[in-house]
Structure formats: structure tokens, C-alpha cells
Write a protein that holds these residues in place. Structure first.
Motif, PDB file in Angstrom:
ATOM      1  N   GLU A  80       0.845  -1.191   0.000  1.00 31.23           N
ATOM      2  CA  GLU A  80       0.000   0.000   0.000  1.00 31.23           C
ATOM      3  C   GLU A  80       0.883   1.245   0.000  1.00 31.23           C
ATOM      4  O   GLU A  80       1.891   1.296   0.709  1.00 31.23           O
ATOM      5  CB  GLU A  80      -0.882   0.056   1.256  1.00 31.23           C
ATOM      6  N   VAL A  81       0.485   2.245  -0.751  1.00 27.44           N
ATOM      7  CA  VAL A  81       1.206   3.514  -0.740  1.00 27.44           C
ATOM      8  C   VAL A  81       0.281   4.605  -1.255  1.00 27.44           C
ATOM      9  O   VAL A  81      -0.619   4.343  -2.063  1.00 27.44           O
ATOM     10  CB  VAL A  81       2.490   3.438  -1.604  1.00 27.44           C
ATOM     11  N   LYS A  82       0.478   5.813  -0.759  1.00 19.61           N
ATOM     12  CA  LYS A  82      -0.232   6.964  -1.301  1.00 19.61           C
ATOM     13  C   LYS A  82       0.684   7.688  -2.278  1.00 19.61           C
ATOM     14  O   LYS A  82       1.862   7.910  -1.988  1.00 19.61           O
ATOM     15  CB  LYS A  82      -0.681   7.899  -0.184  1.00 19.61           C
ATOM     16  N   VAL A  83       0.134   8.025  -3.443  1.00 20.14           N
ATOM     17  CA  VAL A  83       0.917   8.658  -4.499  1.00 20.14           C
ATOM     18  C   VAL A  83       0.238   9.936  -4.959  1.00 20.14           C
ATOM     19  O   VAL A  83      -0.992  10.071  -4.894  1.00 20.14           O
ATOM     20  CB  VAL A  83       1.128   7.709  -5.703  1.00 20.14           C
ATOM     21  N   LEU A  84       1.040  10.867  -5.409  1.00 18.72           N
ATOM     22  CA  LEU A  84       0.540  12.107  -6.013  1.00 18.72           C
ATOM     23  C   LEU A  84       1.481  12.451  -7.147  1.00 18.72           C
ATOM     24  O   LEU A  84       2.706  12.410  -6.970  1.00 18.72           O
ATOM     25  CB  LEU A  84       0.505  13.235  -4.980  1.00 18.72           C
ATOM     26  N   SER A  85       0.946  12.775  -8.314  1.00 21.01           N
ATOM     27  CA  SER A  85       1.810  13.123  -9.434  1.00 21.01           C
ATOM     28  C   SER A  85       1.410  14.456 -10.042  1.00 21.01           C
ATOM     29  O   SER A  85       0.240  14.842 -10.031  1.00 21.01           O
ATOM     30  CB  SER A  85       1.804  12.024 -10.501  1.00 21.01           C
ATOM     31  N   ARG A  86       2.430  15.139 -10.517  1.00 26.69           N
ATOM     32  CA  ARG A  86       2.279  16.388 -11.241  1.00 26.69           C
ATOM     33  C   ARG A  86       3.077  16.293 -12.534  1.00 26.69           C
ATOM     34  O   ARG A  86       4.029  15.517 -12.616  1.00 26.69           O
ATOM     35  CB  ARG A  86       2.795  17.561 -10.412  1.00 26.69           C
ATOM     36  N   LEU A  87       2.698  17.092 -13.504  1.00 27.98           N
ATOM     37  CA  LEU A  87       3.484  17.157 -14.732  1.00 27.98           C
ATOM     38  C   LEU A  87       4.624  18.150 -14.557  1.00 27.98           C
ATOM     39  O   LEU A  87       4.428  19.256 -14.035  1.00 27.98           O
ATOM     40  CB  LEU A  87       2.609  17.572 -15.915  1.00 27.98           C
ATOM     41  N   LEU A  88       5.808  17.746 -14.968  1.00 24.98           N
ATOM     42  CA  LEU A  88       6.941  18.658 -14.958  1.00 24.98           C
ATOM     43  C   LEU A  88       6.738  19.764 -15.995  1.00 24.98           C
ATOM     44  O   LEU A  88       5.977  19.604 -16.955  1.00 24.98           O
ATOM     45  CB  LEU A  88       8.224  17.889 -15.277  1.00 24.98           C
ATOM     46  N   LYS A  89       7.418  20.861 -15.811  1.00 26.38           N
ATOM     47  CA  LYS A  89       7.340  21.942 -16.790  1.00 26.38           C
ATOM     48  C   LYS A  89       7.843  21.494 -18.150  1.00 26.38           C
ATOM     49  O   LYS A  89       7.454  22.057 -19.175  1.00 26.38           O
ATOM     50  CB  LYS A  89       8.137  23.150 -16.288  1.00 26.38           C
ATOM     51  N   THR A  90       8.706  20.497 -18.166  1.00 31.27           N
ATOM     52  CA  THR A  90       9.262  19.973 -19.418  1.00 31.27           C
ATOM     53  C   THR A  90       8.405  18.857 -20.020  1.00 31.27           C
ATOM     54  O   THR A  90       8.776  18.278 -21.045  1.00 31.27           O
ATOM     55  CB  THR A  90      10.671  19.433 -19.168  1.00 31.27           C
ATOM     56  N   ALA A  91       7.275  18.534 -19.392  1.00 30.28           N
ATOM     57  CA  ALA A  91       6.430  17.434 -19.877  1.00 30.28           C
ATOM     58  C   ALA A  91       5.908  17.716 -21.282  1.00 30.28           C
ATOM     59  O   ALA A  91       5.617  18.853 -21.649  1.00 30.28           O
ATOM     60  CB  ALA A  91       5.260  17.212 -18.929  1.00 30.28           C
ATOM     61  N   LYS A  92       5.781  16.650 -22.059  1.00 25.08           N
ATOM     62  CA  LYS A  92       5.257  16.760 -23.415  1.00 25.08           C
ATOM     63  C   LYS A  92       3.750  16.499 -23.436  1.00 25.08           C
ATOM     64  O   LYS A  92       3.155  16.089 -22.438  1.00 25.08           O
ATOM     65  CB  LYS A  92       5.986  15.772 -24.327  1.00 25.08           C
TER      66      LYS A  92
END
Length: 227
Positions: A80-92
């Protein structure tokens, strides 16, 4: 009822206990080793979290790009784990905030399998993109592209999730099967009935990210069975 073994990491050493509940694993520089990623420990929303980003030199996708837990071997049980993701400024344009759990990692990181999510797809206006929110893969022989081509819709599914929000992932592994539960749901959101590395595989666990993603992890619990 099968006896359960709880794991915790203390000062970088693996300890085993025998109560029927899991314990949180402290995520820090002593308990993790970066594999083709950068890794830092920081505060987010008042909590200590691990930030993981894929090395820009790694161009291929579905690769061994994770922060690997030290001194942990896992075969069957739950993660089990809690995750959070964001797009980097360099994301395509096609980057999706890829984040998840790698498991059954072998000693030299050349084989493993995992389940990850694409949070930008969860609430997209395109139904096909929604259907590609959750993904299973196995490195090196079964990247998402091969699985999607040979078995459309079998190794991925939809889930109602989004970027920049904490999402609880729980993977239960038993033999050839893995089940993914999201945000304390009573029922699994996703099933894999033929894990590609086989029912007798044991190995490490990693906090996995892919291209264009700024990934955060906290509240990790591992509850292996004694099978």
C-alpha cells in the motif's frame, strides 16, 4: 487463517514481526536507493514525502526507473502507498503523470513487473484515454505497447483519478494474480490473472515513475504472507 508477517525498516535494516497487521515503512535516504531516478525527501501538505523523477537520459518508457526499497524481498501479500503526481514543466503533450509500484524486482534491476496509473486520463473527455488510466507491465519483455497490441484492454482499465491529488494504491499479489484497489475501495479496480514473471517470483519493491512526472510517495505499508 494464514499467518501474516509485517515488515518495517529501522535504520536501513529489515525487521520481521508476526502480528496480523502491517506497519508503515519510513521512507528516507537510508531506506531507498535511486535507480535511474532522482530522489529527495521533502515536506508536502505537512507530511514527509519522497519525491521521485525519472532521469532525463532514459528515453525509453516502462523502464527500471524507481526508488528501490533496501533489504526488502516480496513474493505474495499486499503493498500500500499513497501517491501524487504532477506534470513537470518539461512534460510533453502525451505525458500522463505516470506513477505506480514496481515489484518482484530482481537483484540487478533487469527484471520486474508493476502497476501504474496515468492520472491525466482518469477524467479525460475521450473515452479511449479513460480506458487507459491503469496499466500493468513487465520489464523487459512486456511493455504497455506490446500488451495493448496483443491483448487490447486486458492489461489496463479506467479509474476516477486525477493529477495533483493523493491517491491510495493497494496491490494484492497471490501466485499468478494481482489485484489493485484504489482509495480504500472494497472491490478491486483492476485484475491481472497471469503475472508474466510467474507465481514463484520474489524480489524487491520500487516507487516507480516515468517520463514527464514529478512523483510523490508517502504512507508505505507492506504486508507479505508467508507463502
Amino acid at each position: 487463517m494464514k499467518k501474516l508477517i509485517a515488515l518495517t525498516l529501522l535504520n536501513g535494516f529489515l525487521l520481521t514481526h508476526s502480528p496480523s497487521y502491517g506497519q508503515n515503512i519510513k521512507l528516507n535516504a537510508a531506506s531507498l536507493s535511486p535507480v535511474q531516478v532522482s530522489m529527495t525527501v521533502r515536506k508536502l501538505d505537512g507530511e514527509d514525502v519522497v519525491k521521485v523523477c525519472k532521469d532525463t537520459a532514459v528515453k525509453a518508457v516502462d523502464q527500471p526507473t524507481f526508488a528501490r526499497l533496501n533489504k526488502v524481498i516480496f513474493k505474495n501479500g499486499s503493498i500500500e502507498v499513497k501517491v501524487l503526481s504532477r506534470l513537470l514543466k518539461t512534460a510533453k503533450k502525451d505525458d500522463r503523470g505516470f506513477i505506480g509500484i514496481a515489484f518482484h524486482i530482481n537483484d540487478d534491476n533487469s527484471k520486474f513487473e508493476g502497476i501504474y496509473i496515468r492520472p491525466t486520463n482518469g477524467r479525460a473527455d475521450d473515452q479511449v484515454r479513460r480506458n487507459h488510466t491503469v496499466q500493468y507491465f513487465s520489464f523487459p519483455d512486456y511493455p504497455y505497447s506490446r500488451l495493448r497490441k496483443e491483448n487490447p484492454e486486458v492489461y489496463e482499465t479506467h479509474a476516477d483519478i486525477g493529477l495533483n491529488e493523493w491517491i491510495k494504491l493497494k496491490i494484492e499479489v497471490k501466485g499468478n494474480q494481482a489485484k489493485l484497489y484504489i482509495n480504500d475501495s472494497k472491490f478491486p479496480a483492476f485484475l491481472v490473472n497471469d503475472l508474466k514473471l510467474g507465481p514463484d517470483t520474489a524480489g524487491g519493491i520500487g516507487l516507480w515513475v516515468d517520463v514527464g512526472t514529478e512523483g510523490f510517495f508517502r504512507d508505505l505499508r507492506i504486508l507479505p504472507t508467508n507463502e
